[in-house]
Enzyme design. Structure first.
Site, PDB file in Angstrom:
ATOM      1  N   ASP A 155       1.655  -4.947  12.626  1.00 35.04           N
ATOM      2  CA  ASP A 155       1.559  -4.034  11.483  1.00 35.04           C
ATOM      3  C   ASP A 155       0.251  -3.248  11.590  1.00 35.04           C
ATOM      4  O   ASP A 155      -0.374  -2.906  10.575  1.00 35.04           O
ATOM      5  CB  ASP A 155       1.639  -4.792  10.161  1.00 35.04           C
ATOM      6  CG  ASP A 155       1.978  -3.882   8.982  1.00 35.04           C
ATOM      7  OD1 ASP A 155       2.528  -2.781   9.205  1.00 35.04           O
ATOM      8  OD2 ASP A 155       1.679  -4.250   7.832  1.00 35.04           O
ATOM      9  N   ALA A 213      -4.063  -2.939   3.789  1.00 31.34           N
ATOM     10  CA  ALA A 213      -3.304  -1.775   4.259  1.00 31.34           C
ATOM     11  C   ALA A 213      -3.028  -1.926   5.747  1.00 31.34           C
ATOM     12  O   ALA A 213      -3.775  -1.442   6.595  1.00 31.34           O
ATOM     13  CB  ALA A 213      -4.088  -0.491   3.989  1.00 31.34           C
ATOM     14  N   VAL A 234       0.814  -1.207   0.000  1.00 32.92           N
ATOM     15  CA  VAL A 234       0.000   0.000   0.000  1.00 32.92           C
ATOM     16  C   VAL A 234       0.857   1.271   0.000  1.00 32.92           C
ATOM     17  O   VAL A 234       0.335   2.373  -0.051  1.00 32.92           O
ATOM     18  CB  VAL A 234      -0.958  -0.025   1.215  1.00 32.92           C
ATOM     19  CG1 VAL A 234      -0.216   0.286   2.511  1.00 32.92           C
ATOM     20  CG2 VAL A 234      -2.150   0.897   1.019  1.00 32.92           C
TER      21      VAL A 234
END
Length: 395
Positions: free
Chosen positions: A267, A302, A135
């Site tokens: 993440d 994302a 992303v």
């Protein structure tokens, strides 16, 4: 002043044992005894979790941080078992990403004592391959020239980790320079071959950023990044175990092959800990829908809305040994980032601790011996920011 925590069971070294008493003095563990007197807490006592790749959470993106947002993050992370975290910034213009890092460090300085503690900054870009952008904006990716590496090194000791693509022009020299400066180098967002991945390790790289994601894949003749990472003991393997980034069978494969070299990471983006809606990541909108996976407007995953406690439960649910699962979120990431006083319950370690209930959900958390979360007394956080509903999405 000393305090004693006693629990029915604790993660000590490479196994569970108990009952256990842990004596704490001045924020550190003074001694550990395998007996328990007085009040013994039910549940499992472990070191605090260490997340070394997190882009944001609880409605706040580190790329757009302010003091209030940082306070929300450090106050709420202990609810997920995390006591230490490494703020991660994704690809941006080089000057801009350095500015963002300084803003993160400034915000951190205002919140010490509120909850979880920051470990510095992790730059996941801009020295990445446009061939494997995920992303990230490929137009902002640049080669790691000596001048650019020196620019990020101006962050000094606060710069703890840099993810880069070693095959870029100047990449191998950058690995060596950053390593010499004491910065952990991770291979990620890369089209590196197996041979190039091995060479990066030869020069000091020690981690793979989100194994399998945004990197040259595993082949039976060209092993790519994952193939080398799974067999090269010099690498710690960052794994996003939301079971969307990496499927269950692949997660089992990673743990069977690498065992104590796996570091669970989230993440996480601003959507973590929040309801479905629109959130920010590196200056762009991402949509968290009902499936729990944030995506860009183009549909690319994302980051994640994962929390580290859920990552542990996920991998245990697919058959990973619980001791290995907890070590992957405590001592492995702590040692990888060079924090040998974290991630363990032993004399001299910092007293970052979490007590887990029978469903492996955090019930209490301590940072340097200070209680920062108690499920019995905690109330819903009313300071979480509002989120924007996406068009056509349920409210």
């Amino acid at each position: 002043m000393s305090t004693v925590l006693a629990a029915q069971k604790a993660l000590i070294g490479r196994g569970f044992t108990g009952p256990v008493s842990v004596r704490i003095e001045d924020g550190r563990i003074a001694d550990v005894t395998e007996t328990a007197n007085g009040d013994v807490a039910s549940g499992l006592l472990t070191p605090g979790l260490v997340d070394i790749q997190v882009n944001g959470a609880f409605g706040t993106d580190f790329a757009e941080i302010d003091n209030d947002g940082m306070r929300r993050i450090v106050r709420n992370l202990p609810r997920t078992g995390v006591t230490r975290f490494l703020p991660t910034l994704i690809t941006a213009d080089l000057d801009r990403i350095v500015e963002q890092a300084r803003a993160v460090l400034a915000a951190v300085s205002t919140v010490n004592g509120y909850g979880a503690r920051s470990l510095g900054v992790h730059l996941e870009g801009p020295f990445l391959s446009p061939k494997r952008p995920g992303v990230h904006d490929p137009s902002l990716m640049v080669a790691p020239t000596p001048e650019r590496i020196e620019a990020v090194l101006e962050l000094r000791d606060a710069l703890r980790m840099v993810t880069l693509a070693p095959e870029l022009p100047g990449g191998f020299e950058a690995v060596q320079r950053l390593t010499e400066a004491g910065v952990l180098v991770a291979v990620g967002h890369t089209d590196a071959t197996g041979a190039e991945t091995t060479k990066a390790a030869d020069l000091g790289a020690q981690m793979i950023t989100h194994l399998f994601n945004a990197q040259r894949g595993l082949g039976h003749r060209e092993p790519g990044v994952p193939g080398v990472a799974l067999v090269d003991d010099r690498y710690t393997l960052g794994l996003i175990a939301d079971l969307a980034h990496v499927g269950a069978d692949a997660c089992r494969l990673v743990f069977k092959a690498a065992g104590d070299r796996v570091a669970l990471v989230t993440d996480a983006v601003a959507a973590a800990g929040m309801p479905p809606g629109v959130y920010r990541l590196g200056g762009a909108d991402v949509l968290l829908s009902d499936d729990g996976v944030p995506r860009s407007a183009e549909g690319t995953i994302a980051g994640s809305a994962l929390t580290l406690d859920r990552a542990i439960r996920n991998v245990i649910s697919i058959g990973v040994d619980p001791v290995t699962a907890f070590r992957a979120a405590t001592v492995v990431p702590a040692d990888t980032i060079g924090e040998t006083a974290l991630g363990r319950i032993e004399p001299g370690a910092l007293a970052d601790l979490v007590l887990w209930d029978d469903e492996l959900r955090p019930s209490k958390a301590w940072v340097e011996g200070k209680l920062v979360y108690d499920a019995e007394t905690a109330e819903p956080d009313t300071t979480l920011p509002p989120h924007r509903e996406a068009a056509g999405q349920p409210s």
